[in-house]
Scaffold this active site. Structure first.
Site, PDB file in Angstrom:
ATOM      1  CG  HIS A   1       5.581   1.370   7.902  1.00 17.67           C
ATOM      2  ND1 HIS A   1       5.969   2.324   6.964  1.00 17.67           N
ATOM      3  CD2 HIS A   1       4.336   0.989   7.530  1.00 17.67           C
ATOM      4  CE1 HIS A   1       4.996   2.507   6.090  1.00 17.67           C
ATOM      5  NE2 HIS A   1       3.990   1.701   6.420  1.00 17.67           N
TER       6      HIS A   1
ATOM      7  CG  HIS B   1      -1.718   5.342   2.592  1.00 13.12           C
ATOM      8  ND1 HIS B   1      -1.904   6.711   2.664  1.00 13.12           N
ATOM      9  CD2 HIS B   1      -1.035   4.995   3.712  1.00 13.12           C
ATOM     10  CE1 HIS B   1      -1.341   7.171   3.773  1.00 13.12           C
ATOM     11  NE2 HIS B   1      -0.816   6.150   4.430  1.00 13.12           N
TER      12      HIS B   1
ATOM     13  CG  HIS C   1      -1.215   1.269   9.617  1.00 12.99           C
ATOM     14  ND1 HIS C   1      -1.328   2.095   8.520  1.00 12.99           N
ATOM     15  CD2 HIS C   1      -1.455   2.058  10.698  1.00 12.99           C
ATOM     16  CE1 HIS C   1      -1.635   3.326   8.914  1.00 12.99           C
ATOM     17  NE2 HIS C   1      -1.707   3.329  10.233  1.00 12.99           N
TER      18      HIS C   1
ATOM     19  CG  HIS D   1      -3.266  -1.710   6.885  1.00 17.97           C
ATOM     20  ND1 HIS D   1      -1.996  -2.065   6.521  1.00 17.97           N
ATOM     21  CD2 HIS D   1      -3.346  -0.368   6.717  1.00 17.97           C
ATOM     22  CE1 HIS D   1      -1.337  -0.988   6.122  1.00 17.97           C
ATOM     23  NE2 HIS D   1      -2.135   0.057   6.251  1.00 17.97           N
TER      24      HIS D   1
ATOM     25  CD  GLU E   1      -1.303   1.253   3.294  1.00 18.18           C
ATOM     26  OE1 GLU E   1      -2.422   1.533   2.860  1.00 18.18           O
ATOM     27  OE2 GLU E   1      -0.843   1.738   4.318  1.00 18.18           O
ATOM     28  CG  ASN E   2       2.772   2.880   2.565  1.00 22.06           C
ATOM     29  OD1 ASN E   2       2.152   3.931   2.630  1.00 22.06           O
ATOM     30  ND2 ASN E   2       2.656   1.925   3.478  1.00 22.06           N
TER      31      ASN E   2
END
Length: 262
Positions: free
Chosen positions: A179, A68, A177, A152, A39-40
């Protein structure tokens, strides 16, 4: 069944490290399926179709997303065409794309569910504790030997609660989420592998993948500021989960790899 799950991919350093790690890890652990939170992946904000396809070409079987998911508008019309690129399952009815999938692996069928937490997260998600549980049961009834949940979420308490909610129904509940890889991997009493956060694929020396100086400038001055992606060295975080023939987890192992350059 052996599943490799890798945490949130952040920008180019995360993608490069992911691509280097995948052949090493799949060979080392004899992996049957690879699930990656992407998602990033696109500059730290969402993912685009080109990168999703690139992930698949490199050996990723399922891509999960998160809060995101809509940051890249190109993804919205394409998502319904990509059944193994999962937005959170518990979004509003009629949301484009799928929140779960069932795939074939050499060791049987694997169900994957992407769920988004609600504590301190963007509004709009439905209750993951009811919707996720019902979907896990449905995937089991549809023939899934194993069910993996990417939860998440922002808070450790909500994630741990999801682990116990899914215990004995899902084979694994993997948090994403934040990290930062946590050291609480374990097998819950009902046979579900659990970890609060798998970590990320991204810069080792930044602040959760972002340039540290830029983050500090914003925190110190309280002025608006961009947070560019930090560079190499990069790391790959995740877990390997082993599932028996009854769909119960027998092992969960944290994974960390570091790469000094592309």
């Amino acid at each position: 069944m052996i599943i490799l799950f890798l945490g949130d991919v952040v920008g180019e350093p995360g993608r490069c490290a992911l691509y280097r790690a995948l052949p090493e890890l799949t060979a080392e652990y004899g992996v049957d399926a690879v699930v990656v939170n992407g998602e990033n992946a696109a500059g730290g904000k969402g993912i685009i179709p080109r990168l999703a396809r690139e992930f698949m070409e490199k050996g990723v079987h399922v891509i999960t997303l998160g809060d995101h998911v809509w940051d890249q508008s190109d993804l919205i019309p394409w998502l319904p065409e990509a059944p193994t690129v999962l937005r959170p399952f518990n979004l509003q009815p009629g949301t484009p794309g799928a929140g779960s999938c069932l795939i074939d692996t050499p060791a049987g069928k694997l169900g994957v569910i992407c769920l988004q937490g609600r504590t301190f997260m963007r509004p709009g998600a439905e209750n993951p504790f009811t919707q996720g549980y019902e979907e896990a049961l449905r995937l089991r009834e549809a023939g899934a030997r194993a069910v993996l949940v990417d939860f998440h979420g922002e808070t450790t308490s909500e994630k741990i609660a999801m682990g116990y909610r899914m215990d004995g129904v899902a084979s694994a509940v993997i948090g994403t989420h934040t990290h930062v890889q946590t050291a609480d991997e374990r097998i819950l009493p009902g046979g579900t592998a659990y970890i609060t956060d798998a970590g990320m694929c991204g810069s080792r020396d930044g602040v959760i993948g972002r340039d540290a100086e830029s983050v500090l400038y914003g925190l110190i001055t309280n002025l608006p500021n961009r947070f560019p992606i930090a560079g190499f060295p990069a790391m790959v975080n995740g877990v390997v989960v082993e599932i028996d023939t009854n769909g119960k987890a027998t092992r969960i192992e944290r994974i960390t790899r570091a790469y000094d350059e592309k």
